[in-house]
Scaffold this motif. Structure first.
Motif, mmCIF file in Angstrom:
data_model
loop_
_atom_site.group_PDB
_atom_site.id
_atom_site.type_symbol
_atom_site.label_atom_id
_atom_site.label_comp_id
_atom_site.label_asym_id
_atom_site.label_seq_id
_atom_site.Cartn_x
_atom_site.Cartn_y
_atom_site.Cartn_z
ATOM 1 N N ALA A 2 0.916 -1.212 -0.026
ATOM 2 C CA ALA A 2 -0.034 -0.013 0.098
ATOM 3 C C ALA A 2 0.667 1.420 -0.014
ATOM 4 N N THR A 3 0.337 2.235 -0.562
ATOM 5 C CA THR A 3 0.979 3.535 -0.583
ATOM 6 C C THR A 3 -0.144 4.457 0.300
ATOM 7 N N TYR A 4 0.640 5.624 0.639
ATOM 8 C CA TYR A 4 -0.243 6.279 1.569
ATOM 9 C C TYR A 4 -0.094 8.178 0.937
ATOM 10 N N ILE A 5 -1.027 8.793 1.389
ATOM 11 C CA ILE A 5 -0.766 10.288 1.174
ATOM 12 C C ILE A 5 0.195 10.589 2.224
ATOM 13 N N GLN A 269 -0.634 -7.175 8.329
ATOM 14 C CA GLN A 269 0.575 -7.843 8.134
ATOM 15 C C GLN A 269 1.796 -6.888 7.947
ATOM 16 N N THR A 270 1.608 -5.926 7.158
ATOM 17 C CA THR A 270 2.571 -5.052 6.655
ATOM 18 C C THR A 270 2.887 -4.041 7.720
ATOM 19 N N PRO A 299 5.171 2.095 4.628
ATOM 20 C CA PRO A 299 5.444 0.645 4.943
ATOM 21 C C PRO A 299 7.055 0.428 4.769
ATOM 22 N N PHE A 300 7.329 -0.814 5.274
ATOM 23 C CA PHE A 300 8.939 -1.166 5.393
ATOM 24 C C PHE A 300 9.031 -2.666 5.543
ATOM 25 N N THR A 301 9.989 -3.088 5.139
ATOM 26 C CA THR A 301 10.189 -4.725 4.849
ATOM 27 C C THR A 301 11.425 -5.214 5.754
ATOM 28 N N TRP A 302 11.362 -6.404 5.813
ATOM 29 C CA TRP A 302 12.563 -6.902 6.579
ATOM 30 C C TRP A 302 13.722 -7.872 5.514
ATOM 31 N N PHE A 310 14.191 0.343 6.238
ATOM 32 C CA PHE A 310 13.385 1.358 6.212
ATOM 33 C C PHE A 310 13.360 2.233 5.210
ATOM 34 N N GLY A 311 14.359 1.848 4.286
ATOM 35 C CA GLY A 311 14.419 2.810 3.000
ATOM 36 C C GLY A 311 14.951 4.184 3.223
#
Length: 319
Positions: A2-5, A269-270, A299-302, A310-311
Motif C-alpha cells: 500500500a501507498t499512503y498520502i 501484516q505490513t 511501509p517497510f520490509t525485513w 526502512f528505506g
C-alpha cells in the motif's frame, strides 16, 4: 504494498499511532502550541487525516504540567488506556542549559475519546530528578517495560536512553539501566541526543529505534537490538548499530526524519513506520518552535537476515 498520502497529518510532530482490537487506529502527537493532548481515530490510516481531533487533556495553569506538553503516546494495558507525555513547569532552561521536562501518565478506564474519562496518575519518577521525556512501553513475558530518554549530569549531552520494568503503568519496579548515550558522529551534530525510543518485535528479536542529534536536518534514527531470550535489563546484551538506519534525503528534500513509532497496515501484516519530517532547512529560530514537522507513514520490509529496511523518507505526495 500500500501507498499512503504524505504527509498524512500536517503540523503534528512526535507522532504515535496505535491500532486497537476495536479496529480503530488511534493517533496522538505534539500539537504546535504544546498546550494540550489530542486523540483522533479512524478505521484506516488514511482516514486519520480527516478525523476530527478530540482534546482529552489541557495543560495546567501553573505547576509541573503547565508548559511545553510534548510527545504523547497512547497505550492499552490490562484493559485500560494510558497516555505518557512530558511537561515542564516553565519554558526557561535549568542550570545545565536544558528544558525542565519530567514524565507523566494519564489513565482511562472508560471512553478514550472523552476528556472526562481520563485521570492523572502523576509523574513517573526515576532516581534522577532531571530532564526526562519520550517515554514508551512494551510487554514481554508477563512484564511491562518502560523505555525513555533522560539527562544524566555526569554524562555529556542532552539525554540518554534507559529501560526499567514497571510494577504498574506509572511506577518503576527496577533500577533504570542505560542502553545508549550519544557518542557517534551522527548522534552528536549540534546537540548530543538520544531520544524518542520506539520498540518493535520481529522474529526472535526486539528492535529499539531512537532519534539523534539536533531537531533540524541533522535529526536521524539509530537502532539497538536484542534477542527476545536475553535479559532485556542487561545493557551488554543490546547491540547498538554504528550507522543511522533512517536519515534526511537531500535529493527529495526530506529533512530530519525521526521521533518514530510503529504500527501495522490495514492488512494486519505490513509493518508501518510512523515519523515526522520537514521539507525545508531554512528554519527561523529554534527548530522546536517551527510547526512544520509533519506526520508521515510508510511501509517497510525485513531483509533475509531479519533486519528492518526502512528505506528513505518518501517524498511528499498529495494525490
Amino acid at each position: 504494498m500500500a501507498t499512503y498520502i504524505n504527509p498524512l497529518i500536517v503540523q503534528r510532530a512526535d507522532p504515535y499511532i496505535y491500532k486497537h482490537t476495536d479496529g480503530y487506529y488511534y493517533f496522538t502527537a505534539s500539537v504546535p502550541a504544546y498546550d494540550r493532548i489530542e486523540i483522533r481515530r479512524a478505521h484506516t490510516l488514511a482516514g486519520l487525516a480527516h478525523a476530527a481531533p478530540r482534546t482529552i487533556w489541557h495543560k495546567h495553569q501553573t505547576g509541573a504540567m503547565s508548559q511545553l506538553i510534548w510527545a504523547p503516546e497512547i497505550h492499552y494495558l490490562a484493559g485500560k488506556w494510558y497516555i505518557y507525555f512530558a511537561a515542564a513547569a516553565t519554558t526557561a532552561f535549568d542550570t545545565n542549559g536544558m528544558f525542565q521536562h519530567r514524565m507523566f501518565c494519564l489513565e482511562c478506564s472508560g471512553d478514550s475519546m472523552q476528556e472526562a474519562d481520563w485521570q492523572e496518575r502523576g509523574q513517573i519518577k526515576t532516581p534522577l530528578d532531571t530532564f526526562a521525556l519520550d517515554a514508551t512501553c512494551f510487554e514481554h513475558a508477563g512484564e511491562l517495560y518502560y523505555v525513555w530518554a533522560q539527562k544524566d549530569p555526569q554524562i555529556k549531552g542532552n539525554s540518554n536512553l534507559y529501560i526499567a520494568q514497571m510494577s504498574n503503568p506509572w511506577t518503576l519496579k527496577t533500577k533504570p539501566v542505560m542502553l545508549s548515550k550519544p557518542e557517534l558522529s551522527w548522534e552528536t551534530r549540534i546537540f548530543w541526543v538520544n531520544e524518542g525510543p520506539a520498540v518493535i518485535h520481529h522474529g526472535d528479536k526486539f528492535f529499539l529505534t531512537y532519534s539523534a542529534s539536533a531537531t533540524d536536518e541533522n535529526y536521524c534514527m539509530g537502532m539497538l537490538q536484542i534477542s527476545d531470550q536475553a535479559n532485556l535489563l542487561d545493557a551488554n546484551q543490546w547491540q547498538k548499530g554504528q550507522q543511522p538506519v533512517f536519515q534526511s534525503d537531500l535529493a527529495h528534500q526530506q529533512y530530519g526524519p525521526g521521533h518514530n513509532s510503529f504500527t501495522v497496515a490495514e492488512d494486519d501484516q505490513t509493518d508501518i513506520l510512523v515519523y515526522h519530517c520537514r521539507d525545508y532547512t531554512d528554519i527561523q529560530g529554534d527548530p522546536l518552535y517551527d510547526p512544520n514537522r509533519h506526520t508521515k507513514v510508510q511501509p517497510f520490509t525485513w531483509d533475509a537476515t531479519g533486519q528492518p529496511d526502512f528505506g528513505k523518507p518518501v517524498p511528499y505526495n498529495y494525490q
